[in-house]
Design a protein around this motif. Structure first.
Motif, PDB file in Angstrom:
ATOM      1  N   LEU A 184      42.836  -8.109 -24.259  1.00 47.37           N
ATOM      2  CA  LEU A 184      43.466  -7.390 -23.165  1.00 47.37           C
ATOM      3  C   LEU A 184      44.963  -7.224 -23.412  1.00 47.37           C
ATOM      4  N   ARG A 185      45.572  -8.251 -23.975  1.00 49.34           N
ATOM      5  CA  ARG A 185      46.992  -8.137 -24.318  1.00 49.34           C
ATOM      6  C   ARG A 185      47.178  -7.071 -25.385  1.00 49.34           C
ATOM      7  N   ASP A 186      46.239  -6.989 -26.337  1.00 49.63           N
ATOM      8  CA  ASP A 186      46.331  -5.969 -27.382  1.00 49.63           C
ATOM      9  C   ASP A 186      46.196  -4.565 -26.790  1.00 49.63           C
ATOM     10  N   VAL A 187      45.342  -4.426 -25.765  1.00 49.98           N
ATOM     11  CA  VAL A 187      45.197  -3.130 -25.099  1.00 49.98           C
ATOM     12  C   VAL A 187      46.526  -2.719 -24.479  1.00 49.98           C
ATOM     13  N   VAL A 188      47.156  -3.647 -23.753  1.00 49.49           N
ATOM     14  CA  VAL A 188      48.437  -3.354 -23.106  1.00 49.49           C
ATOM     15  C   VAL A 188      49.502  -3.022 -24.150  1.00 49.49           C
ATOM     16  N   SER A 189      49.559  -3.812 -25.207  1.00 48.51           N
ATOM     17  CA  SER A 189      50.570  -3.589 -26.243  1.00 48.51           C
ATOM     18  C   SER A 189      50.413  -2.222 -26.896  1.00 48.51           C
ATOM     19  N   ALA A 190      49.171  -1.842 -27.196  1.00 51.89           N
ATOM     20  CA  ALA A 190      48.932  -0.562 -27.850  1.00 51.89           C
ATOM     21  C   ALA A 190      49.284   0.606 -26.937  1.00 51.89           C
ATOM     22  N   LEU A 191      48.842   0.543 -25.687  1.00 53.43           N
ATOM     23  CA  LEU A 191      49.116   1.636 -24.754  1.00 53.43           C
ATOM     24  C   LEU A 191      50.599   1.698 -24.411  1.00 53.43           C
ATOM     25  N   ASP A 192      51.239   0.532 -24.326  1.00 51.80           N
ATOM     26  CA  ASP A 192      52.667   0.518 -24.011  1.00 51.80           C
ATOM     27  C   ASP A 192      53.486   1.044 -25.176  1.00 51.80           C
ATOM     28  N   ALA A 193      52.931   0.999 -26.373  1.00 53.66           N
ATOM     29  CA  ALA A 193      53.601   1.564 -27.543  1.00 53.66           C
ATOM     30  C   ALA A 193      53.354   3.067 -27.661  1.00 53.66           C
ATOM     31  N   GLY A 194      52.579   3.612 -26.707  1.00 53.18           N
ATOM     32  CA  GLY A 194      52.323   5.046 -26.705  1.00 53.18           C
ATOM     33  C   GLY A 194      51.135   5.483 -27.532  1.00 53.18           C
ATOM     34  N   ARG A 195      50.306   4.535 -27.976  1.00 51.57           N
ATOM     35  CA  ARG A 195      49.137   4.927 -28.759  1.00 51.57           C
ATOM     36  C   ARG A 195      48.099   5.595 -27.862  1.00 51.57           C
ATOM     37  N   PRO A 196      47.420   6.633 -28.356  1.00 56.45           N
ATOM     38  CA  PRO A 196      46.372   7.287 -27.554  1.00 56.45           C
ATOM     39  C   PRO A 196      45.237   6.324 -27.234  1.00 56.45           C
ATOM     40  N   VAL A 197      44.543   6.595 -26.141  1.00 58.73           N
ATOM     41  CA  VAL A 197      43.453   5.722 -25.713  1.00 58.73           C
ATOM     42  C   VAL A 197      42.357   5.648 -26.771  1.00 58.73           C
ATOM     43  N   ALA A 198      41.967   6.794 -27.332  1.00 57.15           N
ATOM     44  CA  ALA A 198      40.897   6.805 -28.336  1.00 57.15           C
ATOM     45  C   ALA A 198      41.291   5.989 -29.555  1.00 57.15           C
ATOM     46  N   GLU A 199      42.532   6.122 -30.001  1.00 58.19           N
ATOM     47  CA  GLU A 199      43.008   5.344 -31.146  1.00 58.19           C
ATOM     48  C   GLU A 199      43.021   3.857 -30.821  1.00 58.19           C
ATOM     49  N   THR A 200      43.423   3.530 -29.603  1.00 55.66           N
ATOM     50  CA  THR A 200      43.447   2.122 -29.183  1.00 55.66           C
ATOM     51  C   THR A 200      42.054   1.528 -29.217  1.00 55.66           C
ATOM     52  N   ALA A 201      41.077   2.260 -28.702  1.00 58.27           N
ATOM     53  CA  ALA A 201      39.700   1.776 -28.714  1.00 58.27           C
ATOM     54  C   ALA A 201      39.209   1.555 -30.140  1.00 58.27           C
ATOM     55  N   ASP A 202      39.502   2.501 -31.020  1.00 55.79           N
ATOM     56  CA  ASP A 202      39.065   2.379 -32.412  1.00 55.79           C
ATOM     57  C   ASP A 202      39.710   1.175 -33.089  1.00 55.79           C
ATOM     58  N   ALA A 213      37.891  -3.899 -14.875  1.00 54.07           N
ATOM     59  CA  ALA A 213      37.842  -5.280 -14.385  1.00 54.07           C
ATOM     60  C   ALA A 213      39.167  -6.001 -14.580  1.00 54.07           C
ATOM     61  N   ALA A 214      39.873  -5.707 -15.668  1.00 51.42           N
ATOM     62  CA  ALA A 214      41.096  -6.449 -15.989  1.00 51.42           C
ATOM     63  C   ALA A 214      42.341  -5.869 -15.335  1.00 51.42           C
ATOM     64  N   PHE A 215      42.432  -4.532 -15.310  1.00 49.96           N
ATOM     65  CA  PHE A 215      43.667  -3.878 -14.854  1.00 49.96           C
ATOM     66  C   PHE A 215      43.507  -3.138 -13.534  1.00 49.96           C
ATOM     67  N   GLY A 216      42.269  -2.883 -13.141  1.00 49.75           N
ATOM     68  CA  GLY A 216      42.024  -2.194 -11.881  1.00 49.75           C
ATOM     69  C   GLY A 216      41.758  -0.717 -12.029  1.00 49.75           C
ATOM     70  N   TYR A 217      41.988  -0.168 -13.219  1.00 55.45           N
ATOM     71  CA  TYR A 217      41.752   1.241 -13.480  1.00 55.45           C
ATOM     72  C   TYR A 217      41.523   1.424 -14.974  1.00 55.45           C
ATOM     73  N   GLY A 218      41.123   2.622 -15.352  1.00 55.45           N
ATOM     74  CA  GLY A 218      40.808   2.879 -16.744  1.00 55.45           C
ATOM     75  C   GLY A 218      42.040   2.918 -17.625  1.00 55.45           C
ATOM     76  N   PRO A 219      41.855   2.966 -18.937  1.00 58.12           N
ATOM     77  CA  PRO A 219      42.981   2.906 -19.868  1.00 58.12           C
ATOM     78  C   PRO A 219      43.906   4.110 -19.772  1.00 58.12           C
ATOM     79  N   LYS A 220      43.398   5.272 -19.389  1.00 62.58           N
ATOM     80  CA  LYS A 220      44.273   6.440 -19.269  1.00 62.58           C
ATOM     81  C   LYS A 220      45.264   6.263 -18.123  1.00 62.58           C
ATOM     82  N   THR A 221      44.782   5.736 -17.005  1.00 62.49           N
ATOM     83  CA  THR A 221      45.692   5.480 -15.883  1.00 62.49           C
ATOM     84  C   THR A 221      46.677   4.383 -16.237  1.00 62.49           C
TER      85      THR A 221
END
Length: 238
Positions: free
Chosen positions: A143-161, A176-184
Motif C-alpha cells: 500500500l505504501r508502494d501504491v501511494v509512492s508511485a501515484l504520488d510520483a505521478g506514475r499512471p495507474v496502469a503502470e503502477t499496477a504492472d 478498502a485501504a484508501f476509501g476510493y480507487g487509485p485514479k481518485t
C-alpha cells in the motif's frame, strides 16, 4: 489556532485546533471561520470535549459546521488507518462517525475519560493510536508502494504492472485501504503536490506543470472540483 507535529507512530501527524465560538450577535468572526479540510488520502482519529470520532477519507472539501472548543487529532498515513481502526476505508468515505459506531461503547468511554483527564489531549490520543497499532498487523508495504508511485505521478496502469497487480485487484485493494480507487487517490495526491508548491511561492503555471497537470487551466478545474475554491483562495487562507 492550528498546530501539528510528527507522531511517534510512523507516518502519522498529531494536530490540535482551537475553534472560537460564534460572535454574540450570532454572526461569524475571523477567529470562528473554520478552514475547510481538504482531501489528502488520510483518515483521522479525533477527540473533542469528551467525544471520540473518526474522519473518513474525503473526496471533496469538508467544512466543519457548528463546532467550537478544542480539538485533537491523529492523522494516519494513507492506507494504514483501516488496519488500526478495524473498518474498510470506503465504509467511512466522506463521513465523520462516532468511535462507538466502530468499537465497543465501554472501551470508548474508558478511552475518552483517560483523554479528558490528560494534561495534553494530543499526547493521550497518540497513546491510543500507538496501542492500537501495536495490536494490529503491520501495514501492508504494498500500500505504501501504491501511494509512492501515484504520488510520483506514475499512471495507474503502470503502477499496477510494477506491483504485479491486475487493474481490478488494485482497485479493490485501494477501496478498502484508501476509501476510493487509485485514479481518485492519484488526483488527490496531485492536488496536495500542487498546494505544497503554490504555498511555497511557485507560480501557478509552473505549479501546474511540476505537479503533473496538463496546464494551469487543468489545475484550476481540478482544484475547484475537489475543493470548491480557487488555488488563490486556498493559498491565501493557509
Amino acid at each position: 489556532m492550528y498546530a501539528e507535529r510528527a507522531s511517534r507512530l510512523p507516518g502519522a501527524v498529531l494536530w490540535s485546533r482551537v475553534v472560537a465560538g460564534p460572535a454574540p450577535d450570532g454572526g461569524a468572526t475571523p477567529e470562528s471561520a473554520s478552514r475547510a479540510v481538504l482531501p489528502d488520502g488520510c483518515m483521522d482519529l479525533l477527540w473533542t470535549e469528551g467525544r471520540l470520532l473518526v474522519a473518513g477519507p474525503d473526496t471533496r472539501a469538508h467544512v466543519p459546521a457548528g463546532v467550537s472548543g478544542g480539538w485533537a487529532g491523529v492523522r494516519f498515513r494513507p492506507g494504514t488507518a483501516p488496519g488500526y481502526l478495524g473498518v474498510p476505508a470506503n465504509e467511512l468515505r466522506d463521513r465523520r462517525v462516532e468511535l462507538t459506531d466502530l468499537w465497543p461503547a465501554a472501551e470508548v468511554r474508558r478511552i475518552a475519560a483517560r483523554i479528558d483527564a490528560a494534561a495534553d489531549p494530543v499526547d493521550a490520543l497518540e497513546e491510543v493510536a500507538l496501542l492500537r497499532a501495536a495490536e494490529a498487523p503491520a501495514p501492508d508495504p504494498l500500500l505504501r508502494d501504491v501511494v509512492s508511485a501515484l504520488d510520483a505521478g506514475r499512471p495507474v496502469a503502470e503502477t499496477a504492472d510494477r506491483l504485479g497487480l491486475g487493474a481490478r485487484q488494485l482497485h479493490r485493494r485501494s477501496l478498502a485501504a484508501f476509501g476510493y480507487g487509485p485514479k481518485t487517490l492519484a488526483r488527490i495526491l496531485r492536488l496536495q503536490r500542487a498546494l505544497a508548491l503554490a504555498r511555497d511561492g511557485v507560480p501557478f503555471a509552473e505549479t501546474a506543470l511540476r505537479a503533473g497537470f496538463a496546464d494551469q487551466a487543468h489545475l484550476a478545474r481540478e482544484v475547484r472540483e475537489l475543493t470548491g475554491a480557487t488555488l488563490g483562495e486556498l493559498v491565501g487562507h493557509r
